[in-house]
Design a protein around this motif. Structure first.
Motif, mmCIF file in Angstrom:
data_model
loop_
_atom_site.group_PDB
_atom_site.id
_atom_site.type_symbol
_atom_site.label_atom_id
_atom_site.label_comp_id
_atom_site.label_asym_id
_atom_site.label_seq_id
_atom_site.Cartn_x
_atom_site.Cartn_y
_atom_site.Cartn_z
ATOM 1 N N UNK A 1 40.222 12.758 -9.355
ATOM 2 C CA UNK A 1 40.540 11.333 -9.218
ATOM 3 C C UNK A 1 40.342 10.980 -7.781
ATOM 4 N N UNK A 2 39.890 12.007 -6.916
ATOM 5 C CA UNK A 2 39.571 11.766 -5.756
ATOM 6 C C UNK A 2 38.464 10.713 -5.478
ATOM 7 N N UNK A 3 37.303 10.754 -6.517
ATOM 8 C CA UNK A 3 36.271 9.879 -6.275
ATOM 9 C C UNK A 3 36.814 8.355 -6.712
ATOM 10 N N UNK A 4 37.658 8.145 -7.675
ATOM 11 C CA UNK A 4 38.303 7.033 -8.126
ATOM 12 C C UNK A 4 38.934 6.425 -6.830
ATOM 13 N N UNK A 5 39.932 7.360 -6.277
ATOM 14 C CA UNK A 5 40.879 6.992 -5.123
ATOM 15 C C UNK A 5 40.210 6.225 -3.882
ATOM 16 N N UNK A 6 38.643 6.916 -3.574
ATOM 17 C CA UNK A 6 37.985 6.714 -2.752
ATOM 18 C C UNK A 6 37.584 5.194 -2.762
ATOM 19 N N UNK A 7 37.028 4.932 -3.881
ATOM 20 C CA UNK A 7 36.566 3.568 -4.581
ATOM 21 C C UNK A 7 37.740 2.720 -4.243
ATOM 22 N N UNK B 1 28.745 7.539 -5.966
ATOM 23 C CA UNK B 1 29.776 7.877 -4.869
ATOM 24 C C UNK B 1 30.028 9.163 -5.102
ATOM 25 N N UNK B 2 30.120 10.140 -4.106
ATOM 26 C CA UNK B 2 30.388 11.506 -3.889
ATOM 27 C C UNK B 2 29.445 12.480 -4.769
ATOM 28 N N UNK C 1 27.793 16.552 3.069
ATOM 29 C CA UNK C 1 28.438 16.291 1.707
ATOM 30 C C UNK C 1 29.056 15.092 1.743
ATOM 31 N N UNK C 2 29.622 14.179 2.631
ATOM 32 C CA UNK C 2 30.039 12.897 2.732
ATOM 33 C C UNK C 2 29.214 11.842 2.660
ATOM 34 N N UNK C 3 28.086 12.000 2.383
ATOM 35 C CA UNK C 3 27.153 11.042 3.080
ATOM 36 C C UNK C 3 27.153 9.796 2.065
ATOM 37 N N UNK C 4 27.186 9.981 0.546
ATOM 38 C CA UNK C 4 27.269 8.930 -0.051
ATOM 39 C C UNK C 4 28.682 8.046 0.022
ATOM 40 N N UNK C 5 29.770 8.886 0.297
ATOM 41 C CA UNK C 5 31.041 8.241 0.583
ATOM 42 C C UNK C 5 31.210 7.573 1.894
ATOM 43 N N UNK C 6 30.613 8.138 3.105
ATOM 44 C CA UNK C 6 30.503 7.393 4.270
ATOM 45 C C UNK C 6 29.582 6.141 4.177
#
Length: 431
Positions: free
Chosen positions: A81-87, A26-27, A45-50
Motif C-alpha cells: 500500500x505504500x505506493x498508493x499512500x505516496x500518491x 510511480x515507484x 531507487x526513489x527517483x520516480x517517487x521524487x
C-alpha cells in the motif's frame, strides 16, 4: 463538476495555466543500475517517487488551475500500500493548494490490473473506463474529456467515441495512446493525428509515448513524456508540460524538467589515444564534461560509447571490465550522487594502414575456421541452452547486447563471429 456536453451552458473562459503529465510509473525501478551502492543507490531507487513529488511542487509553484495525468500513473499492481499512500499524500498537497487533478488509467495501471485501492482525496477525479466522460470546470470554462483503460490490452480506437467539444469552453482530451504506427510502441488505443486534429478540441493531453513532443499546434496534440527517464533509451530532460491558455487559446507550451536522475549516452572519441591509460583519461574527461553540461545538477546515469581509430584499439577490446571499473571510479571521484556509469560500449578501430604482426596470421586463420567448426558450435549450444532458458522473457526479448541476442536466438555461428574481435584483442593486447 460532471456534465453532459449536450446540455452544458455557454461558459465565459478565463486565462489560466495547467500542467499536463503522464507515465509517472510511480515507484518503478530504474533499469541497468542494479549494482549501484550507497547514497547514489537510494537516489536511484526513489527517483520516480521524487520526480512525482517535483511534479506536484511545480504545479503548486506555478499556481496551475489543475493537473492532468494521462495514464500510467502506476507501473503495475502495487507491491504494497505504500505506493498508493505516496500518491494520496501528494494529492493531499494539491488539495491544500486548492488544485484539482484529473487522471485516466493507461495500459500499465488499467482498472483490471490494480487490485488494491485507497480512498482518494476529493480533489482527485478519475475518468470512467466504461465510456468517454466529460467533466466541466465552469469557473474557468474548461471541459475535460477522457476514458481510461479497463484492461491492459486496449486495441479499440477510444478517441472515435469521444464526445463533440463543449461550445464556449476550452476543450481538453485526455488519451493514453500509441497513435497508429508509432515506432517501437504497442498500438494501444490506436488513432491518427488527423483524427485528433479534426475532433474540435483545443488541446490533446496524450500519454504512453515517453518522449516529450508537440505533434501539432492549434489544435495542440502533445505528449508530455514521462516524468523520470528509467533506462538508457530515455535520455535527456524528462518532466511535464506547463500550458498557458489566454482568451480560449493556447499561448505557450513549456516543458518542465522534473527528473532527479538524468540519463545520457556519451560518445567519447579516442582517436588521439595511444595507450589504454590515455583512453581512461579521455573517458574521465568525457564524464566530467557531461556532468557540467548535461546533468543540470542532477545525478547523471550514463552509458559511454568509446569511438574512433586508435592504436589502443586491441587494449580497449581486451580490457572492457577494467575500462568500465575505471570509468565508474572516475564518476564516483566527482562526488557522491554526481554520476554513475551504467555500461561501456566500444566501437573503436585500428588507425588506417596499421599492419599486423605476420606471426598472428595463423591464429587469425583459426578464429576464422571456428565459424564452421561443428564440434565447437555443438558445445556452445549445449552450454548456453540452459543459461538462456533461465533468463526472464523480458531480458531475452529486449536484449541490447548482440551476443546475448544471438544466444537467445540460438545463433551459435553469430556468437562465434561476434567473439572473434575479442579473442583477437586478447592476442594483441600489449597495452
Amino acid at each position: 463538476m460532471a456534465a453532459n456536453a449536450d446540455t452544458a451552458k455557454l461558459i465565459q473562459m478565463a486565462s489560466f495555466r495547467f500542467v499536463h503529465s503522464a507515465d509517472v510509473h510511480l515507484d518503478s525501478p530504474l533499469k541497468g543500475l542494479a549494482k549501484v551502492e550507497g547514497a547514489t543507490a537510494e537516489r536511484i531507487r526513489s527517483a520516480t517517487g521524487e520526480a512525482f513529488r517535483n511534479l506536484v511542487s511545480r504545479t503548486i509553484q506555478e499556481e496551475a488551475a489543475f493537473l492532468v495525468i494521462s495514464g500510467d500513473l502506476y507501473d503495475g499492481d502495487w507491491r504494497d500500500y505504500q505506493t498508493g499512500l505516496r500518491f494520496v499524500g501528494q494529492m493531499g498537497r494539491l488539495r491544500q493548494a486548492g488544485i484539482p487533478a484529473f487522471l485516466i488509467y493507461g495500459n500499465h495501471d488499467a482498472q483490471s490490473t490494480i487490485t488494491r485501492s485507497l480512498r482518494l482525496p476529493d480533489n482527485v477525479n478519475v475518468l470512467s473506463t466504461r465510456t468517454p466522460e466529460t467533466l466541466l470546470l465552469e469557473k474557468i470554462g474548461v471541459a475535460l474529456h477522457g476514458q481510461g483503460f479497463r484492461t491492459r490490452d486496449v486495441r479499440d480506437n477510444l478517441a472515435k467515441s469521444y464526445p463533440p467539444p463543449v461550445r464556449g469552453a476550452f476543450n481538453i482530451g485526455l488519451l493514453h495512446t500509441g497513435l497508429a504506427g508509432a515506432e517501437d510502441h504497442a498500438p494501444y488505443a490506436p488513432c491518427t493525428l488527423p483524427e485528433l486534429r479534426d475532433k474540435g478540441y483545443d488541446y490533446w493531453a496524450l500519454g504512453h509515448i515517453h518522449k516529450p513532443q508537440v505533434l501539432h499546434e492549434r489544435p495542440h496534440v502533445v505528449y508530455s513524456g514521462n516524468v523520470q527517464g528509467r533506462h538508457i533509451r530515455e535520455t535527456g530532460p524528462r518532466g511535464a508540460m506547463l500550458v498557458t491558455v489566454e482568451d480560449g487559446a493556447v499561448r505557450a507550451v513549456e516543458h518542465m524538467a522534473l527528473d532527479v536522475v538524468r540519463w545520457e549516452l556519451l560518445r567519447c572519441a579516442v582517436d588521439d589515444c595511444e595507450t589504454l591509460a590515455d583512453v581512461h583519461s579521455e573517458v574521465r574527461a568525457c564524464v566530467e564534461r557531461a556532468v557540467g553540461e548535461q546533468a543540470d545538477g542532477r545525478l547523471l546515469a550514463c552509458r559511454i560509447e568509446v569511438t574512433g581509430r586508435t592504436a589502443a584499439h586491441h587494449a580497449v577490446l581486451a580490457a572492457r571490465e577494467e575500462l568500465l571499473a575505471q570509468a565508474r571510479a572516475s564518476a564516483l571521484g566527482l562526488g557522491e550522487e554526481t554520476a554513475w556509469v551504467e555500461k561501456i560500449a566500444a566501437s573503436t578501430r585500428l588507425p588506417r594502414g596499421k599492419k599486423l604482426d605476420p606471426s598472428l596470421v595463423e591464429a587469425m586463420g583459426s578464429l576464422e575456421d571456428a565459424r564452421s567448426d561443428e564440434g565447437l558450435i555443438a558445445e556452445l549450444r549445449s552450454r548456453l541452452q540452459t543459461f538462456v532458458a533461465r533468463l526472464p522473457h523480458e531480458v531475452r526479448d529486449s536484449a541490447e547486447s548482440p551476443l546475448l541476442a544471438s544466444a537467445a536466438a540460438a545463433d551459435m555461428e553469430a556468437i562465434v563471429e561476434l567473439a572473434r574481435p575479442y579473442a583477437l584483442a586478447r592476442l594483441l593486447d600489449d597495452r
